[in-house]
Write a protein that holds these residues in place. Sequence first.
Motif, short mmCIF file in Angstrom:
data_model
loop_
_atom_site.label_atom_id
_atom_site.label_comp_id
_atom_site.label_asym_id
_atom_site.label_seq_id
_atom_site.Cartn_x
_atom_site.Cartn_y
_atom_site.Cartn_z
N PRO A 226 76.69 -66.55 16.60
CA PRO A 226 75.48 -67.38 16.73
C PRO A 226 74.29 -66.62 16.15
N VAL A 227 73.52 -67.27 15.31
CA VAL A 227 72.30 -66.64 14.82
C VAL A 227 71.16 -67.62 15.00
N GLY A 228 70.05 -67.13 15.46
CA GLY A 228 68.90 -68.00 15.68
C GLY A 228 69.11 -68.82 16.93
N LEU A 229 68.07 -69.56 17.27
CA LEU A 229 68.07 -70.27 18.54
C LEU A 229 68.65 -71.67 18.44
N ARG A 230 68.68 -72.22 17.22
CA ARG A 230 69.06 -73.62 17.13
C ARG A 230 70.56 -73.80 16.93
N GLY A 231 71.33 -72.89 17.52
CA GLY A 231 72.78 -73.05 17.46
C GLY A 231 73.34 -72.83 16.06
N LEU A 232 72.56 -72.16 15.23
CA LEU A 232 73.06 -71.86 13.89
C LEU A 232 74.19 -70.85 13.98
N LYS A 233 75.20 -70.99 13.12
CA LYS A 233 76.33 -70.09 13.18
C LYS A 233 76.49 -69.37 11.85
N LEU A 234 76.94 -68.12 11.97
CA LEU A 234 77.26 -67.38 10.76
C LEU A 234 78.76 -67.12 10.79
N ARG A 235 79.46 -67.54 9.75
CA ARG A 235 80.90 -67.36 9.74
C ARG A 235 81.21 -66.01 9.10
N ALA A 236 81.59 -65.03 9.91
CA ALA A 236 81.83 -63.68 9.40
C ALA A 236 83.26 -63.54 8.89
N VAL A 237 84.20 -64.23 9.55
CA VAL A 237 85.59 -64.21 9.10
C VAL A 237 86.04 -65.66 9.07
N ASP A 238 86.71 -66.03 7.99
CA ASP A 238 87.01 -67.44 7.78
C ASP A 238 88.51 -67.65 7.60
N ASN A 239 89.14 -68.18 8.61
CA ASN A 239 90.55 -68.56 8.54
C ASN A 239 91.41 -67.49 7.87
N LEU A 240 91.39 -66.33 8.44
CA LEU A 240 92.08 -65.19 7.84
C LEU A 240 93.49 -65.04 8.41
N THR A 241 94.47 -65.04 7.54
CA THR A 241 95.85 -64.77 7.95
C THR A 241 96.32 -63.56 7.19
N ASP B 146 86.08 -61.79 0.81
CA ASP B 146 84.76 -62.13 0.28
C ASP B 146 84.18 -63.21 1.16
N ARG B 147 83.02 -62.94 1.73
CA ARG B 147 82.38 -63.84 2.69
C ARG B 147 83.38 -64.33 3.73
N GLY B 148 84.17 -63.40 4.21
CA GLY B 148 85.08 -63.72 5.31
C GLY B 148 86.40 -64.31 4.87
N ARG B 149 86.51 -64.66 3.59
CA ARG B 149 87.75 -65.29 3.15
C ARG B 149 88.63 -64.29 2.40
N LEU B 150 89.93 -64.46 2.56
CA LEU B 150 90.88 -63.60 1.85
C LEU B 150 91.00 -64.11 0.42
N ILE B 151 90.65 -63.25 -0.56
CA ILE B 151 90.75 -63.76 -1.93
C ILE B 151 91.90 -63.11 -2.70
N LEU B 152 92.42 -62.00 -2.20
CA LEU B 152 93.54 -61.38 -2.90
C LEU B 152 94.28 -60.47 -1.95
N GLU B 153 95.60 -60.51 -2.02
CA GLU B 153 96.37 -59.58 -1.21
C GLU B 153 97.62 -59.20 -1.97
N GLY B 154 98.01 -57.94 -1.88
CA GLY B 154 99.23 -57.57 -2.56
C GLY B 154 99.48 -56.09 -2.56
N ALA B 155 100.64 -55.69 -3.13
CA ALA B 155 100.98 -54.28 -3.23
C ALA B 155 100.17 -53.66 -4.36
N VAL B 156 99.63 -52.47 -4.10
CA VAL B 156 98.77 -51.81 -5.09
C VAL B 156 99.51 -51.60 -6.41
N ALA B 157 100.75 -51.13 -6.31
CA ALA B 157 101.51 -50.82 -7.52
C ALA B 157 101.63 -52.05 -8.41
#
Lengths: 286, 297
Positions: free
Chosen positions: B23-38, B221-232
């Motif tokens: 929650p940010v601010g008084l008017r029930g504003l929300k900040l999404r820090a992590v977004d549907n992360l699996t 990026d902005r809470g969303r997973l944009i890339l995942e994988g083995a480094v090699a």
Amino acid sequence: MSAERVPFSCGRTSLIAGNTFLEAVRQRLFLFLVLLAVALVTGARFFQSFDFGPDLGVASLKFTFDFGLGALVFFGSTLTITATAQLFFSEIENRTALTLLAKPVWRAEFIFGKFLGAWAVVGVFCALLTGLLAGLLWFRAREVLAANPEAFLHGGPVAPGDLVIVCVLQWLKFGVLAMITLLVASFSNTNLFSVVMGFFVLVICHLQSFAHQAYAHAEESSVAIGLMIKTLARVFPDFRLFDLAEQAGHEGGVNAALALRAAAYALTYVFVFGFLAVYSFRRREI
Amino acid sequence: MSAAADSAHPSAIELRGVTKDFPVGLRGLKLRAVDNLTLNVPAGQVFGLLGPNGSGKSTTIKIVLGLLEPTVGECRVVGVPSAQVESRRNVGYLPEAPYFYRYLSGAELVRFYARVCGVPRGRFDARVREVLDWVGLTGAADRRVGTYSKGMLQRVGLAQALVHDPRLVILDEPTAGVDPAGSADISQMILRLKSEGRTVLITSHLLAQIEDVCDRIAILDRGRLILEGAVAELVGRRDRQALIVEALPPGELAELRTWLAARGRVLESVEQPRARLDEIFLREVARAEGVNREARP
Ligand SMILES: Nc1ncnc2c1ncn2[C@@H]1O[C@H](COP(=O)(O)OP(=O)(O)OP(=O)(O)O)[C@@H](O)[C@H]1O
Ligand SMILES: [Mg+2]
């Protein structure tokens, strides 16, 4: 496979308490006590030098007793509220709670550890002041006796045992106050808010006996008001119950049964407020 | 028991559909820090969590540790839900920009955490000395933490995270503020932890280091997973090779080109390899310390 249970541990709780106490010690919190002690002794001597006269020896002792106890109550309450709030928020604001609660530590262990640490600090304060007061009284009694050997024929000075009981009861009362402060701190965001609320509750708890009187008359007024007063009387402990100083000077001394009842009353409130604090802290985001 | 736990739960950390709103601010504003992360962090690997500032890395870590409760979704550590104290039994955590009880000495601090974590009584002292030695703080162990420099705080934080020999080590920017030698030490330590079969979750902005130590990475990026994988797999280019040889005179270089051309291949680039600044730094510091040691009897 289910993971091994991690039970609530008194060992971890006392570790956290010990660390909290150590923080108070190393932050030189006790330096304030030395200053206070010096001020108290000087004050007591100063007030004695001008009044009473030799045959009012008992009155002069009573004055010293009231003066010392007043200092204990006043500075003790202040110390309890500020030190508890400070010791709690130093952990939150410095983000050390983050590291601690990322270990296998129950939130209940954290709350009760903080409580015990703060209460121990107040305990040292009470013990010191009690010892000092006992010394002052003893010293004064000797002076009075030297001036007038028959001064204590009708009622002597406060017995040391009674003095200790009276002070221990105050310490128990501070325990309740510390837990209330922690309860407020567990959901509030700032140290200042907790301290202000702590003092507010302190005043309410001292006024409880009036609420109880009002409750006695509440039968006559409307049901709603009666209910409200009744609830208030239950929620906030009555701090007047811990004040047995009036009895201390009198014949027969402090009533042991009353003192025990007050102690049980204090411990009950400590646990009830403790569980509430744990409940509200349980979901706090660190 | 830990080995059994590892084999029973191939994932050291499992995040499923985790969303975190602040929650940010008084008017029930929300900040999404992590977004549907699996996300799955496999046991026994070094996993790098990357992303720009404010992309939700630290928030994710706090959810894993049960310090924050996800708004939606669930998180398990070795199969145990993060909300339970049991999930933290075998976890060591270094917070970002760590800060510790300033009134304790370094050794007292590590000792306190060792006791909280239930290190057997007889082993406190030996263990504390051992981890302080690993992180190179032996000389400063008896100084108050309040007098430590930023990098020293980071080091004592690392000691505290490792003192109870955890199976899962979570390091939030362990190299921030640490000098290059310390940074290289930390890389070494992470590789050693891995060789002992432990799982490491690390966030860092030093991508070169991440590349050296991590088996897998995820980029947020902005809470969303944009890339995942083995480094090699991500960085390796199977269709290219680099050969490093002594400097060739122009004539021989031309010969080489013809030789390659005869086989239908092209020499794409000729570069002068440069020593990396961190290599030079490490070499010079090592030399200066050698000189100092000789000068001082
Ligand atoms: N307690 C909080 N209350 C409100 N917003 C928060 C809180 N904690 C984090 N945020 C917000 O959540 C977002 C993600 O923060 P987070 O600390 O997870 O980023 P990060 O990826 O670790 O960044 P960095 O690389 O700078 O460490 C940021 O926009 C931050 O402002
Ligand atoms: Mg971060």
